[in-house]
Design a protein around this motif. Structure first.
Motif, PDB file in Angstrom:
ATOM      1  N   MET A 251       0.728  -1.278   0.021  1.00  0.00           N
ATOM      2  CA  MET A 251       0.018   0.148   0.103  1.00  0.00           C
ATOM      3  C   MET A 251       0.847   1.227   0.056  1.00  0.00           C
ATOM      4  O   MET A 251       0.685   2.341  -0.745  1.00  0.00           O
ATOM      5  CB  MET A 251      -1.030   0.127   1.416  1.00  0.00           C
ATOM      6  CG  MET A 251      -1.768   1.280   1.507  1.00  0.00           C
ATOM      7  SD  MET A 251      -2.412   1.424   3.214  1.00  0.00           S
ATOM      8  CE  MET A 251      -0.943   2.189   3.773  1.00  0.00           C
ATOM      9  N   GLY A 252       1.942   1.312   0.695  1.00  0.00           N
ATOM     10  CA  GLY A 252       2.632   2.517   0.992  1.00  0.00           C
ATOM     11  C   GLY A 252       3.510   2.766  -0.245  1.00  0.00           C
ATOM     12  O   GLY A 252       3.774   3.811  -0.676  1.00  0.00           O
ATOM     13  N   ALA A 253       3.782   1.562  -1.133  1.00  0.00           N
ATOM     14  CA  ALA A 253       4.620   1.925  -2.291  1.00  0.00           C
ATOM     15  C   ALA A 253       3.533   2.593  -3.562  1.00  0.00           C
ATOM     16  O   ALA A 253       3.952   3.510  -3.836  1.00  0.00           O
ATOM     17  CB  ALA A 253       5.050   0.441  -3.119  1.00  0.00           C
ATOM     18  N   GLY A 254       2.416   2.151  -3.282  1.00  0.00           N
ATOM     19  CA  GLY A 254       1.297   2.946  -4.183  1.00  0.00           C
ATOM     20  C   GLY A 254       1.222   4.577  -3.604  1.00  0.00           C
ATOM     21  O   GLY A 254       1.018   5.518  -4.577  1.00  0.00           O
ATOM     22  N   VAL A 255       1.218   4.652  -2.524  1.00  0.00           N
ATOM     23  CA  VAL A 255       1.089   5.866  -1.745  1.00  0.00           C
ATOM     24  C   VAL A 255       2.226   6.886  -2.231  1.00  0.00           C
ATOM     25  O   VAL A 255       2.023   7.945  -2.668  1.00  0.00           O
ATOM     26  CB  VAL A 255       1.045   5.782  -0.162  1.00  0.00           C
ATOM     27  CG1 VAL A 255       1.051   7.209   0.365  1.00  0.00           C
ATOM     28  CG2 VAL A 255      -0.146   5.295  -0.004  1.00  0.00           C
TER      29      VAL A 255
END
Length: 227
Positions: free
Chosen positions: A103-107
């Motif tokens: 999720m954090g990579a997409g963020v």
């Protein structure tokens, strides 16, 4: 100073090579995966050790809450944390890199795409690990619990049918609903914020055994990230 009533928990490390003398230090900003926290990155990776060896400053943000998918308010808190580091330590504003997980990579991809004002915080390079980058698809393919979280007050406030732009503006990629599954579906470049990353170096990787299906869908659009 974030403009909300919610505190932002961050963890940072200056490192053994940190000095106020000489050239400013690069800054690496890490964004955790879903349900993790600012402290989880250092506990589950060697990023903090790598920064220490290289003389980089390390910052790990929470993004307001551990289950926020890069909504504007979560990016607002992270931006405030980065600005605080730049204001208080000997950090090079032209060498701020970000790494995110799942999720954090997409963020972080979306954060970099949204922050293109040379007078503000800009991201010089990205590292994306098992990135999930389309929150509309995440909602469509998610469980009832996932849908409830995405529709929450501090995420997007409803479903993609109700508020399509809220999802699109926080996603790096947008695949046309109805063209998946199977993933990846048809990419709509007009609605994909990652087009703003044309001049940002990106390292994109994921585990072959990753159970998050959206991460495997990155391969057909990898060139768009790495253009």
């Amino acid at each position: 100073g974030t403009g909300t009533d919610k505190p932002e928990h961050v963890e940072y490390q200056l490192g053994s090579l940190y000095s106020e003398d000489g050239p400013p230090h690069p800054l690496l900003v890490a964004w955790h995966g879903f349900g993790s926290s600012a402290g989880s990155v250092a506990a589950q990776s060697t990023l903090d050790e790598e920064c220490n060896e290289r003389g980089w400053v390390f910052l790990s943000v929470t993004g307001l809450d551990d289950q926020l998918y890069g909504s504007p308010v979560s990016q607002q808190h992270a931006e405030a944390a980065i600005a605080w580091m730049l204001a208080n330590f000997h950090v090079d504003p032209e060498r701020v890199a970000m790494v995110g997980f799942s999720m954090g990579a997409g963020v972080v991809a979306n954060f970099a795409a949204r922050h293109r004002d040379p007078d503000g915080v800009m991201i010089a390079a990205l590292g994306l690990v098992s990135a999930v980058s389309d929150w509309t698809a995440a909602y469509a393919l998610g469980t009832g619990a996932t849908k409830a979280i995405l529709a929450g007050e501090y995420n997007f406030g409803g479903s993609p049918d109700e508020f399509p732009f809220r999802y699109q503006r926080s996603s790096g990629l947008h695949f046309v609903p109805g063209t998946y599954p199977p993933l990846p579906g048809d990419l709509d470049a007009r609605l994909s914020m990652s087009d703003n990353l044309e001049h940002v170096p990106v390292f994109l990787t994921w585990d072959q055994g990753d159970t998050v299906p959206a991460s495997k869908a990155q391969n057909p659009v990898r060139a768009r990230f790495l253009a």
